[in-house]
Structures are given as structure tokens and as C-alpha cells.
Design a protein around this motif. Structure first.
Motif, PDB file in Angstrom:
ATOM      1  N   ILE A  46       0.848  -1.205   0.000  1.00  0.00           N
ATOM      2  CA  ILE A  46       0.000   0.000   0.000  1.00  0.00           C
ATOM      3  C   ILE A  46       0.877   1.245   0.000  1.00  0.00           C
ATOM      4  O   ILE A  46       0.632   2.196  -0.762  1.00  0.00           O
ATOM      5  CB  ILE A  46      -0.943   0.013   1.226  1.00  0.00           C
ATOM      6  CG1 ILE A  46      -1.954  -1.134   1.146  1.00  0.00           C
ATOM      7  CG2 ILE A  46      -1.635   1.355   1.391  1.00  0.00           C
ATOM      8  CD1 ILE A  46      -2.971  -1.006   0.043  1.00  0.00           C
ATOM      9  N   ASN A  47       1.910   1.250   0.833  1.00  0.00           N
ATOM     10  CA  ASN A  47       2.815   2.405   0.899  1.00  0.00           C
ATOM     11  C   ASN A  47       3.565   2.627  -0.412  1.00  0.00           C
ATOM     12  O   ASN A  47       3.956   3.748  -0.722  1.00  0.00           O
ATOM     13  CB  ASN A  47       3.790   2.263   2.059  1.00  0.00           C
ATOM     14  CG  ASN A  47       3.112   2.443   3.399  1.00  0.00           C
ATOM     15  OD1 ASN A  47       2.061   3.061   3.495  1.00  0.00           O
ATOM     16  ND2 ASN A  47       3.707   1.883   4.434  1.00  0.00           N
ATOM     17  N   MET A  48       3.762   1.538  -1.182  1.00  0.00           N
ATOM     18  CA  MET A  48       4.422   1.662  -2.487  1.00  0.00           C
ATOM     19  C   MET A  48       3.433   2.117  -3.561  1.00  0.00           C
ATOM     20  O   MET A  48       3.822   2.363  -4.690  1.00  0.00           O
ATOM     21  CB  MET A  48       5.051   0.328  -2.911  1.00  0.00           C
ATOM     22  CG  MET A  48       6.307  -0.013  -2.171  1.00  0.00           C
ATOM     23  SD  MET A  48       7.237  -1.373  -2.936  1.00  0.00           S
ATOM     24  CE  MET A  48       6.230  -2.787  -2.545  1.00  0.00           C
ATOM     25  N   GLY A  49       2.144   2.177  -3.208  1.00  0.00           N
ATOM     26  CA  GLY A  49       1.144   2.611  -4.170  1.00  0.00           C
ATOM     27  C   GLY A  49       0.614   1.497  -5.061  1.00  0.00           C
ATOM     28  O   GLY A  49       0.039   1.761  -6.112  1.00  0.00           O
ATOM     29  N   LEU A  50       0.798   0.245  -4.640  1.00  0.00           N
ATOM     30  CA  LEU A  50       0.310  -0.882  -5.431  1.00  0.00           C
ATOM     31  C   LEU A  50      -1.159  -1.146  -5.126  1.00  0.00           C
ATOM     32  O   LEU A  50      -1.642  -0.879  -4.031  1.00  0.00           O
ATOM     33  CB  LEU A  50       1.139  -2.134  -5.130  1.00  0.00           C
ATOM     34  CG  LEU A  50       2.614  -2.064  -5.537  1.00  0.00           C
ATOM     35  CD1 LEU A  50       3.345  -3.324  -5.105  1.00  0.00           C
ATOM     36  CD2 LEU A  50       2.761  -1.838  -7.034  1.00  0.00           C
ATOM     37  N   ASN A  51      -1.841  -1.694  -6.099  1.00  0.00           N
ATOM     38  CA  ASN A  51      -3.260  -1.983  -5.969  1.00  0.00           C
ATOM     39  C   ASN A  51      -3.477  -3.133  -4.990  1.00  0.00           C
ATOM     40  O   ASN A  51      -2.921  -4.218  -5.176  1.00  0.00           O
ATOM     41  CB  ASN A  51      -3.819  -2.355  -7.347  1.00  0.00           C
ATOM     42  CG  ASN A  51      -5.290  -2.639  -7.313  1.00  0.00           C
ATOM     43  OD1 ASN A  51      -5.721  -3.659  -6.792  1.00  0.00           O
ATOM     44  ND2 ASN A  51      -6.063  -1.740  -7.899  1.00  0.00           N
ATOM     45  N   PRO A  52      -4.267  -2.923  -3.936  1.00  0.00           N
ATOM     46  CA  PRO A  52      -4.487  -3.967  -2.924  1.00  0.00           C
ATOM     47  C   PRO A  52      -5.108  -5.241  -3.498  1.00  0.00           C
ATOM     48  O   PRO A  52      -4.755  -6.343  -3.089  1.00  0.00           O
ATOM     49  CB  PRO A  52      -5.440  -3.319  -1.921  1.00  0.00           C
ATOM     50  CG  PRO A  52      -5.374  -1.870  -2.178  1.00  0.00           C
ATOM     51  CD  PRO A  52      -4.951  -1.680  -3.593  1.00  0.00           C
ATOM     52  N   TYR A  53      -6.030  -5.098  -4.450  1.00  0.00           N
ATOM     53  CA  TYR A  53      -6.664  -6.262  -5.040  1.00  0.00           C
ATOM     54  C   TYR A  53      -5.650  -7.089  -5.834  1.00  0.00           C
ATOM     55  O   TYR A  53      -5.639  -8.322  -5.764  1.00  0.00           O
ATOM     56  CB  TYR A  53      -7.839  -5.846  -5.934  1.00  0.00           C
ATOM     57  CG  TYR A  53      -8.580  -7.016  -6.516  1.00  0.00           C
ATOM     58  CD1 TYR A  53      -9.349  -7.859  -5.713  1.00  0.00           C
ATOM     59  CD2 TYR A  53      -8.505  -7.296  -7.879  1.00  0.00           C
ATOM     60  CE1 TYR A  53     -10.018  -8.951  -6.251  1.00  0.00           C
ATOM     61  CE2 TYR A  53      -9.175  -8.387  -8.423  1.00  0.00           C
ATOM     62  CZ  TYR A  53      -9.928  -9.208  -7.599  1.00  0.00           C
ATOM     63  OH  TYR A  53     -10.578 -10.290  -8.122  1.00  0.00           O
ATOM     64  N   ALA A  54      -4.782  -6.418  -6.580  1.00  0.00           N
ATOM     65  CA  ALA A  54      -3.751  -7.122  -7.349  1.00  0.00           C
ATOM     66  C   ALA A  54      -2.782  -7.841  -6.403  1.00  0.00           C
ATOM     67  O   ALA A  54      -2.393  -8.987  -6.655  1.00  0.00           O
ATOM     68  CB  ALA A  54      -2.996  -6.141  -8.246  1.00  0.00           C
ATOM     69  N   MET A  55      -2.411  -7.177  -5.314  1.00  0.00           N
ATOM     70  CA  MET A  55      -1.510  -7.819  -4.345  1.00  0.00           C
ATOM     71  C   MET A  55      -2.150  -9.073  -3.781  1.00  0.00           C
ATOM     72  O   MET A  55      -1.510 -10.121  -3.674  1.00  0.00           O
ATOM     73  CB  MET A  55      -1.167  -6.853  -3.201  1.00  0.00           C
ATOM     74  CG  MET A  55      -0.299  -5.696  -3.598  1.00  0.00           C
ATOM     75  SD  MET A  55       0.229  -4.677  -2.200  1.00  0.00           S
ATOM     76  CE  MET A  55      -1.305  -4.159  -1.477  1.00  0.00           C
ATOM     77  N   LYS A  56      -3.435  -8.968  -3.436  1.00  0.00           N
ATOM     78  CA  LYS A  56      -4.160 -10.104  -2.862  1.00  0.00           C
ATOM     79  C   LYS A  56      -4.211 -11.270  -3.849  1.00  0.00           C
ATOM     80  O   LYS A  56      -4.005 -12.424  -3.471  1.00  0.00           O
ATOM     81  CB  LYS A  56      -5.569  -9.661  -2.472  1.00  0.00           C
ATOM     82  CG  LYS A  56      -6.368 -10.692  -1.748  1.00  0.00           C
ATOM     83  CD  LYS A  56      -7.716 -10.133  -1.326  1.00  0.00           C
ATOM     84  CE  LYS A  56      -8.531 -11.173  -0.583  1.00  0.00           C
ATOM     85  NZ  LYS A  56      -9.809 -10.626  -0.122  1.00  0.00           N
TER      86      LYS A  56
END
Length: 133
Positions: A95-105
């Protein structure tokens, strides 16, 4: 990622993440050593990172942020035990890197289901690109 210092910062983040569960597993140290070799970080500099406090820096490109997220995810899986603190930490870092939470999941779920705990580069980039559109 051009400078030695940028590479050192990426590795410092990984070192910090590797001990979020309270201990450094031998397989995590082996993985960190492989990454350090790949990034051409001197062994003595890697050792020094274990004795320094980490202050996150901004990773410039989205591709580099995705790469770093995946490195952290591999590190999280390499000891064979998924700790709740690791899951929370990688989510917060992403999140702090600005990545999409859904994509990370999605990536983390695919890694968990994979017998090798890895995903293909095409899948990894595809998931994040899909979420950008």
C-alpha cells in the motif's frame, strides 16, 4: 534501479521484512544472499544491513515496485511458514508503495496455491496491469 545505494535500499527493506516474524530463518538468509549477489551487493554490506534501522525510500517506477513486492512475497514464503505479521507487513508495504491492494491479494493467493510458491512474470505483471486499466 541504477545506483548501488538504491539497490542497498531495496535489500534493506527485504532484511527488515525478513525479521518481522521475530526471527531470521536460514532459508530467508540464503534467499537474501542470492538477491544480494544478483544486485551485486557486497557480502559485508549485506551483513551491515542487519544492524541498521531501515527507513523506506520511494521506488520510482511501478515496474520496480512490483518487482520489490514480488521479492518480498518470495521471502515471505521461503521459510515455509506464513506468519500473520508477515501478511500484514507485506500488505502495508505494498500500500505504501502505491500498489493496488486487489492485485496484491490475487498475486499472494496464486503464490499460496502454487506448489512452488511462485508465479510467472507474465501473470505477475498481467494482474497489476489489469488493475491499472
Amino acid at each position: 534501479m541504477n545506483s548501488y545505494e538504491e539497490k542497498l535500499n531495496l535489500l534493506a527493506e527485504m532484511v527488515s521484512f525478513s525479521v518481522v516474524d521475530g526471527k531470521l530463518h536460514e532459508r530467508e538468509l540464503q534467499f537474501l544472499t542470492l538477491v544480494a549477489d544478483e544486485l551485486q551487493i557486497k557480502p559485508e554490506d549485506l551483513k551491515q544491513l542487519f544492524h541498521q534501522e531501515f527507513y523506506p525510500t520511494v521506488i520510482k517506477t511501478e515496474f520496480q515496485r512490483i518487482q520489490q513486492f514480488y521479492r518480498l512475497a518470495l521471502l515471505m514464503h521461503c521459510d515455509g511458514v506464513l506468519h500473520e505479521r508477515e501478511k500484514n507487513a507485506i500488505h502495508e508495504i505494498g500500500i505504501n508503495m502505491g500498489l493496488n491492494p486487489y492485485a496484491m491479494k490475487r498475486v499472494l493467493k496464486a503464490m499460496k496455491l502454487s506448489p512452488t510458491n511462485m508465479v510467472s512474470p507474465d501473470y505477475l505483471l498481467g494482474v497489476f496491469q489489469e488493475q491499472s486499466n
